[in-house]
Scaffold this active site. Structure first.
Site, PDB file in Angstrom:
ATOM      1  N   SER A 204     -11.154   9.916  29.995  1.00  0.00           N
ATOM      2  CA  SER A 204     -12.381  10.150  28.994  1.00  0.00           C
ATOM      3  C   SER A 204     -13.948   9.203  29.683  1.00  0.00           C
ATOM      4  CB  SER A 204     -11.775   9.623  27.662  1.00  0.00           C
ATOM      5  OG  SER A 204     -11.380   7.947  27.849  1.00  0.00           O
ATOM      6  N   HIS A 205     -13.413   8.022  30.451  1.00  0.00           N
ATOM      7  CA  HIS A 205     -15.085   8.113  30.759  1.00  0.00           C
ATOM      8  C   HIS A 205     -15.740   8.586  31.699  1.00  0.00           C
ATOM      9  CE1 HIS A 205     -14.191   6.139  26.853  1.00  0.00           C
ATOM     10  NE2 HIS A 205     -15.178   5.708  26.655  1.00  0.00           N
TER      11      HIS A 205
ATOM     12  N   PHE B 234     -22.852   5.733  26.551  1.00  0.00           N
ATOM     13  CA  PHE B 234     -22.156   6.332  26.619  1.00  0.00           C
ATOM     14  C   PHE B 234     -20.913   5.892  27.525  1.00  0.00           C
ATOM     15  CE2 PHE B 234     -24.433   7.365  30.644  1.00  0.00           C
ATOM     16  CZ  PHE B 234     -23.061   7.167  31.487  1.00  0.00           C
ATOM     17  N   SER B 235     -20.820   4.793  27.873  1.00  0.00           N
ATOM     18  CA  SER B 235     -20.145   4.433  29.063  1.00  0.00           C
ATOM     19  C   SER B 235     -18.535   3.532  28.406  1.00  0.00           C
ATOM     20  CB  SER B 235     -20.739   3.915  29.964  1.00  0.00           C
ATOM     21  OG  SER B 235     -21.577   3.055  29.534  1.00  0.00           O
TER      22      SER B 235
ATOM     23  N   ASP C  33     -10.377  -3.429  27.803  1.00  0.00           N
ATOM     24  CA  ASP C  33     -11.421  -2.502  26.584  1.00  0.00           C
ATOM     25  C   ASP C  33     -10.848  -1.197  25.497  1.00  0.00           C
ATOM     26  OD1 ASP C  33     -13.725  -1.053  26.034  1.00  0.00           O
ATOM     27  OD2 ASP C  33     -14.008  -0.228  27.600  1.00  0.00           O
TER      28      ASP C  33
ATOM     29  N   ARG D  40     -13.246   8.800  20.907  1.00  0.00           N
ATOM     30  CA  ARG D  40     -13.839  10.479  21.113  1.00  0.00           C
ATOM     31  C   ARG D  40     -13.603  10.702  22.133  1.00  0.00           C
ATOM     32  NH1 ARG D  40     -14.243  12.324  16.262  1.00  0.00           N
ATOM     33  NH2 ARG D  40     -16.097  13.534  16.488  1.00  0.00           N
TER      34      ARG D  40
ATOM     35  N   ASP E 264     -11.327  10.649  24.476  1.00  0.00           N
ATOM     36  CA  ASP E 264     -10.233  11.905  24.378  1.00  0.00           C
ATOM     37  C   ASP E 264      -9.756  12.642  23.071  1.00  0.00           C
ATOM     38  OD1 ASP E 264      -8.846   9.523  26.164  1.00  0.00           O
ATOM     39  OD2 ASP E 264      -7.896   8.432  25.213  1.00  0.00           O
TER      40      ASP E 264
ATOM     41  N   ARG F 260       2.712  -5.741  32.563  1.00  0.00           N
ATOM     42  CA  ARG F 260       1.261  -6.324  32.690  1.00  0.00           C
ATOM     43  C   ARG F 260       0.963  -6.058  31.715  1.00  0.00           C
ATOM     44  NH1 ARG F 260       0.380   0.959  32.909  1.00  0.00           N
ATOM     45  NH2 ARG F 260      -0.651   0.239  30.953  1.00  0.00           N
TER      46      ARG F 260
ATOM     47  N   ARG G 120      -5.868   0.250  36.213  1.00  0.00           N
ATOM     48  CA  ARG G 120      -6.852   1.366  36.483  1.00  0.00           C
ATOM     49  C   ARG G 120      -6.833   0.357  38.023  1.00  0.00           C
ATOM     50  NH1 ARG G 120     -10.967  -0.473  35.754  1.00  0.00           N
ATOM     51  NH2 ARG G 120     -10.933  -2.598  33.634  1.00  0.00           N
TER      52      ARG G 120
END
Length: 345
Positions: free
Chosen positions: A48-49, A122-123, A179, A187, A189, A306, A312
């Site tokens: 998504s990013h 946007f990030s 995060d 958004r 997603d 986890r 990631r």
């Protein structure tokens, strides 16, 4: 690899992103920084990013909103405060300009804040938190967005997705970083669900009449919901205040009004706080206290749970080793089409 995913080499992704952004009109500095950040997110399989966000950056220029060659202006506001005016540019150059000053002030004062104003953002926030934590500092990062999210008990958008990120240094290891949006879903997603025609998870959105919906198009016309009901709503309110009026920048409602139906990423502000463990406890005690943090992480992982960002980090290791990374096929197709179209101008 899933049916809707395709592998792209990291080198091709960098070349594609850089070429696309330069052709769109971004300066060399902005094109380099944006490409670095979206490739980093894609390597971590944050779809998504990741490379998908190159489309948003191109749309900012196409719809006349962003200054693609803006140079951020750094202002030393106080012993523990630095402000960077992004001058209607993408936020990433402003963050990179302010980070060294923020880190120095945090070490001098024990705690410091960086306010980024007048930026298109946007990030994801985790790269910022991770970069600060890798300097041995604790990070808190917040920003607002467009008014897309209804408050708990309401039916009309008031909040942005209003993400919150935290970073904790772990010497010799990847930092502890989380995060998340204070909305029940990001958004980005929702947009990915709309593109693929797949249903949203239950409890993430309502339609224009306030009824629950799993249809991404209906959610765009209605409102997203906060996570955790009134708790997420309260956190979102806090972020509206500290990343908006506190630093003299827009609320989510003001940001979407400025957008004026251009439907691009928000123009707003960002608040970043850094804390220095050594200033709080001294060199020896800071090291001991970080070890106590490791005991906490061990207690979590020791029972099979986890830590945030573990997925990631595993993806990062796997994809850096292979030199490739997965990307959604429809996103890659659109990026290649855009690049070919711009190259022929």
């Amino acid at each position: 690899m899933g049916e809707d995913l395709e592998a792209i080499s990291i080198d091709e992704a960098r070349s594609l992103g850089h070429r696309l952004l330069l052709a769109a009109g971004y300066s060399e500095a902005h094109a380099r920084t944006i490409t670095d950040w979206v490739v980093k997110a894609q390597i971590d399989e944050c779809h998504s990013h990741g490379l998908y966000r190159l489309i948003s950056c191109c749309e900012l220029i196409e719809r006349g909103k962003v200054d693609p060659v803006a140079t951020p202006h750094v202002e030393d506001r106080a012993p523990a405060i630095v402000r960077v005016d992004a001058c209607k540019g993408i936020s990433l150059q402003a963050f990179e300009a302010g980070l060294p000053v923020l880190a120095e002030k945090a070490r001098n004062c024990g705690i410091a804040a960086l306010a980024i104003n007048n930026c298109f953002h946007f990030s994801a926030l985790w790269p910022e938190a991770e970069m600060i934590a890798n300097k041995g500092l604790v990070a808190i990062v917040t920003t607002v967005s467009h008014a897309w999210v209804a408050p708990a008990g309401g039916s009309k958008p008031v909040f942005g997705t209003n993400p919150f990120s935290f970073g904790w240094p772990r010497p010799g290891k990847h930092p502890f970083v989380f995060d998340f949006a204070t909305s029940a879903i990001a958004r980005g997603d929702i947009e990915l669900h709309r593109r693929t025609g797949t249903p949203l998870p239950q409890g993430t959105a309502i339609d224009a009449d306030g009824a629950p919906t799993t249809d991404a198009k209906a959610a765009v016309d209605g409102a997203m919901l906060t996570f955790g009901g009134h708790k997420g709503s309260a956190l979102s309110t806090m972020i509206e205040l500290i990343a908006g009026p506190l630093i003299g920048d827009m609320t989510s409602a003001e940001s979407i009004a400025f957008d004026d139906d251009a439907k691009v990423v928000p123009l707003h502000g960002e608040l970043i706080i850094a804390l220095d463990p050594t200033s709080f406890a001294g060199q020896a005690m800071a090291a001991d206290n970080l070890k106590r943090g490791e005991a906490l992480f061990g207690a979590i992982e020791g029972q099979g749970a986890r830590l945030p960002s573990a997925r990631r980090y595993m993806a990062r290791t796997r994809n850096q080793k292979s030199g490739t990374m997965p990307i959604k096929q429809n996103v890659l197709e659109e990026l290649r089409t855009r690049a070919a179209r711009l190259d022929t101008r």
